[in-house]
Design a protein around this motif. Structure first.
Motif, PDB file in Angstrom:
ATOM      1  N   UNK A   9       0.855  -1.187   0.000  1.00 17.94           N
ATOM      2  CA  UNK A   9       0.000   0.000   0.000  1.00 17.94           C
ATOM      3  C   UNK A   9       0.896   1.244   0.000  1.00 17.94           C
ATOM      4  N   UNK A  10       0.329   2.372  -0.378  1.00 21.76           N
ATOM      5  CA  UNK A  10       1.079   3.631  -0.392  1.00 21.76           C
ATOM      6  C   UNK A  10       0.497   4.555   0.663  1.00 21.76           C
ATOM      7  N   UNK A  11       1.358   5.321   1.320  1.00 19.09           N
ATOM      8  CA  UNK A  11       0.878   6.323   2.260  1.00 19.09           C
ATOM      9  C   UNK A  11       0.044   7.332   1.475  1.00 19.09           C
ATOM     10  N   UNK A  12      -1.081   7.756   2.020  1.00 17.55           N
ATOM     11  CA  UNK A  12      -2.022   8.661   1.354  1.00 17.55           C
ATOM     12  C   UNK A  12      -2.052   9.982   2.112  1.00 17.55           C
ATOM     13  N   UNK A  13      -1.039  10.850   1.892  1.00 15.16           N
ATOM     14  CA  UNK A  13      -0.976  12.107   2.620  1.00 15.16           C
ATOM     15  C   UNK A  13      -1.956  13.133   2.051  1.00 15.16           C
ATOM     16  N   UNK A 101      -3.306  13.919   7.149  1.00 14.81           N
ATOM     17  CA  UNK A 101      -2.294  14.911   7.516  1.00 14.81           C
ATOM     18  C   UNK A 101      -1.226  14.344   8.423  1.00 14.81           C
ATOM     19  N   UNK A 102      -1.570  13.359   9.212  1.00 15.47           N
ATOM     20  CA  UNK A 102      -0.620  12.719  10.130  1.00 15.47           C
ATOM     21  C   UNK A 102       0.072  11.511   9.504  1.00 15.47           C
ATOM     22  N   UNK A 103      -0.243  11.217   8.240  1.00 10.33           N
ATOM     23  CA  UNK A 103       0.378  10.073   7.562  1.00 10.33           C
ATOM     24  C   UNK A 103      -0.170   8.736   8.004  1.00 10.33           C
ATOM     25  N   UNK A 104      -1.405   8.720   8.490  1.00  9.46           N
ATOM     26  CA  UNK A 104      -1.986   7.504   9.043  1.00  9.46           C
ATOM     27  C   UNK A 104      -2.997   6.829   8.124  1.00  9.46           C
ATOM     28  N   UNK A 105      -2.962   7.159   6.841  1.00  9.78           N
ATOM     29  CA  UNK A 105      -3.864   6.534   5.881  1.00  9.78           C
ATOM     30  C   UNK A 105      -3.032   5.929   4.768  1.00  9.78           C
ATOM     31  N   UNK A 106      -3.353   4.694   4.414  1.00  8.72           N
ATOM     32  CA  UNK A 106      -2.712   4.023   3.284  1.00  8.72           C
ATOM     33  C   UNK A 106      -3.783   3.766   2.238  1.00  8.72           C
ATOM     34  N   UNK A 107      -3.370   3.727   0.989  1.00 12.87           N
ATOM     35  CA  UNK A 107      -4.308   3.612  -0.103  1.00 12.87           C
ATOM     36  C   UNK A 107      -3.712   2.775  -1.214  1.00 12.87           C
ATOM     37  N   UNK A 108      -4.565   2.193  -2.019  1.00 13.72           N
ATOM     38  CA  UNK A 108      -4.111   1.459  -3.183  1.00 13.72           C
ATOM     39  C   UNK A 108      -5.287   0.963  -3.995  1.00 13.72           C
TER      40      UNK A 108
END
Length: 116
Positions: A9-13, A101-108
């Motif tokens: 997964x990629x970080x979703x900033x 904003x805190x870098x706590x979401x991943x997406x793909x």
């Protein structure tokens, strides 16, 4: 979250999103309408405790692809100290933006499997 990122997964900033296909990941809609995000090893990474809300984003009805985000389970259910009425779309969006904003979401982009 770091495990999801380590598995593709990629970080979703906030701001620009670098969405890519994540091999091995799959979003499953179960016969009881619950949704599970499964990691490449087949394990359940996250799951909805109940069917998605009718006003929420619904997965496609057939096999295909889907953009999956993983943050915290409140996407499907309100926090323990809130009612569904208190934890409305605006609150969910606020929480999602804060987590991004805190870098706590991943997406793909994942495979979608309709198991209904």
């Amino acid at each position: 979250m770091e495990g999801a990122i380590a598995s593709g997964m990629r970080r979703f900033p906030r701001g620009f999103a670098d969405l890519r296909t994540v091999p091995g990941w799959a979003l499953h809609r179960l016969p009881n309408d619950r949704i599970e995000l499964r990691s490449p090893d087949g394990g359940v990474y996250s799951a909805s405790p109940s069917p998605p809300r009718p006003t929420g984003t619904q997965p496609p009805c057939t096999t295909g692809t889907w953009c999956a985000s993983t943050a915290r389970s409140s996407e499907y259910a309100p926090p323990p100290d809130s009612t569904p009425e208190q934890y409305n779309d605006a609150k969910r969006l606020e929480e999602f933006r804060t987590a991004r904003g805190r870098g706590l979401v991943a997406d793909g982009i994942t495979t979608y499997r309709n198991n209904r």
